[in-house]
Design an enzyme around this catalytic site. Structure first.
Site, PDB file in Angstrom:
ATOM      1  N   GLU A 185      34.974  34.459  13.920  1.00 55.57           N
ATOM      2  CA  GLU A 185      35.617  33.127  13.959  1.00 55.57           C
ATOM      3  C   GLU A 185      34.123  32.447  12.707  1.00 55.57           C
ATOM      4  O   GLU A 185      34.155  31.897  12.080  1.00 55.57           O
ATOM      5  CB  GLU A 185      35.730  32.314  14.855  1.00 55.57           C
ATOM      6  CG  GLU A 185      36.049  30.579  13.981  1.00 55.57           C
ATOM      7  CD  GLU A 185      35.526  29.679  14.162  1.00 55.57           C
ATOM      8  OE1 GLU A 185      35.325  28.776  13.242  1.00 55.57           O
ATOM      9  OE2 GLU A 185      33.547  29.881  14.247  1.00 55.57           O
ATOM     10  N   HIS A 191      38.016  31.493  19.891  1.00 58.11           N
ATOM     11  CA  HIS A 191      36.649  32.520  19.305  1.00 58.11           C
ATOM     12  C   HIS A 191      35.918  33.212  20.503  1.00 58.11           C
ATOM     13  O   HIS A 191      34.741  32.603  21.210  1.00 58.11           O
ATOM     14  CB  HIS A 191      36.746  32.200  18.215  1.00 58.11           C
ATOM     15  CG  HIS A 191      35.427  31.229  17.374  1.00 58.11           C
ATOM     16  ND1 HIS A 191      34.212  31.935  17.637  1.00 58.11           N
ATOM     17  CD2 HIS A 191      35.229  30.052  17.419  1.00 58.11           C
ATOM     18  CE1 HIS A 191      32.944  31.207  17.961  1.00 58.11           C
ATOM     19  NE2 HIS A 191      33.890  29.605  17.458  1.00 58.11           N
TER      20      HIS A 191
HETATM   21 ZN   LIG Z   1      33.066  27.405  16.905  1.00 58.90          ZN
END
Ligand SMILES: [Zn+2]
Length: 489
Positions: A352, A306
């Protein structure tokens, strides 16, 4: 990484006897005396030419600093990348351009993300047993993601310390309303030392996630949680917390101890100023980049990390490292002029950390194609030496991957550990839909010293260990995309 709510507490080691051994009589050599044997399915899926390609990918990754150069740029030139920030936008553009330059087909998938910005955050104890007139005890803290603000001049309130949700409940509204509640759940350092850092995190992080909301429901004026981590340099750890409508902050472990010790002696009052702002949702993007497969371009193997980070550090181990090892997998395959059978799809996920909007959007846009997503890998547990992979797939599928562990054996990334939980927050929905899922599994002994703190910076990444992670991601990714059959489900 959030990985919180996944509570990775009961992972079990796969035992993978080779089928040929099963057919031997019980009096044959015990397994520990026999060399590993290759099953027919393993041999068919990994012919010598593919094993040679995997070996050359590994060698290329172990002798190259592409991933390190990328994470240096993301962390030092671009900086912290919280959802909705100008740096997150710059990181999207940078990663997209790099992947285009490698010859991948790049799309930006639009994602609506929360946009929350940190303000002033200070606190001090102003009354406590033994208080010296005119003095105050400084408390080091930081706002949790999405936290509400105090007025600019701050608030002053009595502090109530609890260890558990049950203790909070037992206090009831009468003794909680109008107070500042501290959740003082210890982070279990012995679990970390024993190689179970994520289990320790899973236990403690519930209070960061749900504590402020539980306190608010009993009328608390503000919530504090003991930092969810095991650093002892008085560093507060931020992170996701469910919206509570009251100020929600993490205090350092040292300050949690201080407050708890004083509160055990008598009343403690705190002055707290915390002025973050929740701005309107922003437009951001997942970066999705395809290196098309030669035989089955519609079959996709996802390699991912991410791109967003928390704002205190520069998001090096969480999770610049995950993004760049996925990028390097594509870079090596292109540089060696290899062509996988199936499509390798590099994804740099957005958001995320602050709610998962990126993976939710991908799921909405692509769930109809999940039946042809043959596997998904995420790296979101740091950049330290890789031990292997956490797997959520059938035992038959896991067994087929043993030859890949053989390729990675030279640097020790051989563990294929089965998990009942999705091995990555961004690939969780895919995993729940039946896509075989893999999480790169790093040595986690130092991860929670730095995770979500101001100390998550480039120097925490050891270049040789990042190269090992790139090798593991690239070899496993290419194997999944080039073995004869897609993994069974
Ligand atoms: Zn992470």
């Amino acid at each position: 990484m959030i990985k919180t709510i996944l509570a990775l507490t009961c992972v079990t080691l796969l035992s993978l006897p080779a089928p040929a051994q099963k057919q031997q009589p019980a009096s044959a050599q015990p397994p520990f005396a026999a060399a590993p044997q290759t099953s027919q399915a393993q041999a068919e899926n990994f012919p010598p030419q593919l094993l040679e390609q995997l070996e050359s990918i590994k060698v290329a990754a172990l002798t190259d600093d592409y991933a390190y150069r990328q994470v240096a740029h993301l962390t030092e030139n671009i900086g912290p990348r919280p959802s909705g920030s100008p740096q997150a936008k710059a990181a999207v553009d940078y990663v997209a351009e790099e992947l285009r330059r490698l010859g991948l087909e790049v799309q930006l998938e639009e994602v609506k993300v929360p946009h929350w910005v940190r303000g002033v955050e200070t606190a001090e104890l102003v009354e406590y047993p033994g208080h010296v007139s005119g003095a105050a005890q400084k408390i080091v803290l930081t706002a949790l993601g999405g936290s509400s603000a105090t007025p600019a001049e701050g608030i002053t309130g009595d502090v109530v310390v609890v260890k558990t949700f049950d203790e909070l409940k037992a206090l009831g509204k009468d003794r909680v309303a109008g107070k500042i509640v501290l959740f003082n759940e210890l982070f279990d350092k012995q679990k970390t030392a024993a190689g179970m850092a994520f289990a320790a995190y899973g236990e403690a992080v519930r209070y960061r996630g749900a504590g402020p909301k539980a306190a608010a429901e009993l009328g608390a004026a503000a919530a504090l949680v003991r930092s969810v981590g095991d650093s002892d340099f008085r560093l507060p750890h931020t992170g996701f917390s469910f919206s509570a409508g009251i100020p929600a902050n993490a205090v350092t472990a040292e300050d949690a101890d201080l407050i708890a010790h004083l509160a055990a002696q008598g009343p403690v009052r705190m002055h707290l100023t915390s002025t973050p702002q929740k701005l309107p949702d922003a437009t951001s993007y997942n970066v999705i980049a395809d290196l098309k497969g030669s035989e089955h371009p519609e079959q996709v193997v996802v390699l991912s990390g991410h791109l967003d980070s928390w704002d205190l550090g520069t998001g090096a181990i969480d999770d610049g490292a995950g993004v760049v090892v996925a990028m390097e997998a594509a870079e090596i395959v292109q540089r060696l002029h290899l062509r996988p059978r199936r499509t390798l799809r590099v994804i740099a996920w957005m958001d995320e950390e602050n709610g998962g909007a990126g993976s939710q959007t991908y799921t909405k846009d692509h769930s109809a194609e999940f039946s042809s997503h043959v596997a998904a890998i995420e790296s979101d547990s740091g950049a330290a030496h890789p031990l292997g992979f956490e797997l959520r797939m059938t035992p038959q599928a896991a067994q087929l991957l043993q030859p890949v562990a053989g390729v990675l054996q030279s640097f020790g990334a051989t563990v294929l550990q089965s998990s009942p939980f999705p091995p990555g927050a961004d690939i969780a929905a895919m995993s729940d839909a039946g896509v075989p899922a893999l999480g790169l599994m790093q040595d986690g002994r130092t991860y929670f010293h730095y995770h979500h703190t101001a100390a998550d910076t480039l120097d925490k990444i050891v270049p040789s260990e990042l190269r090992e992670n790139a090798a593991a991601m690239a070899v496993m990714g290419y194997a999944l995309a080039s073995m004869k059959d897609p993994l069974p489900r």
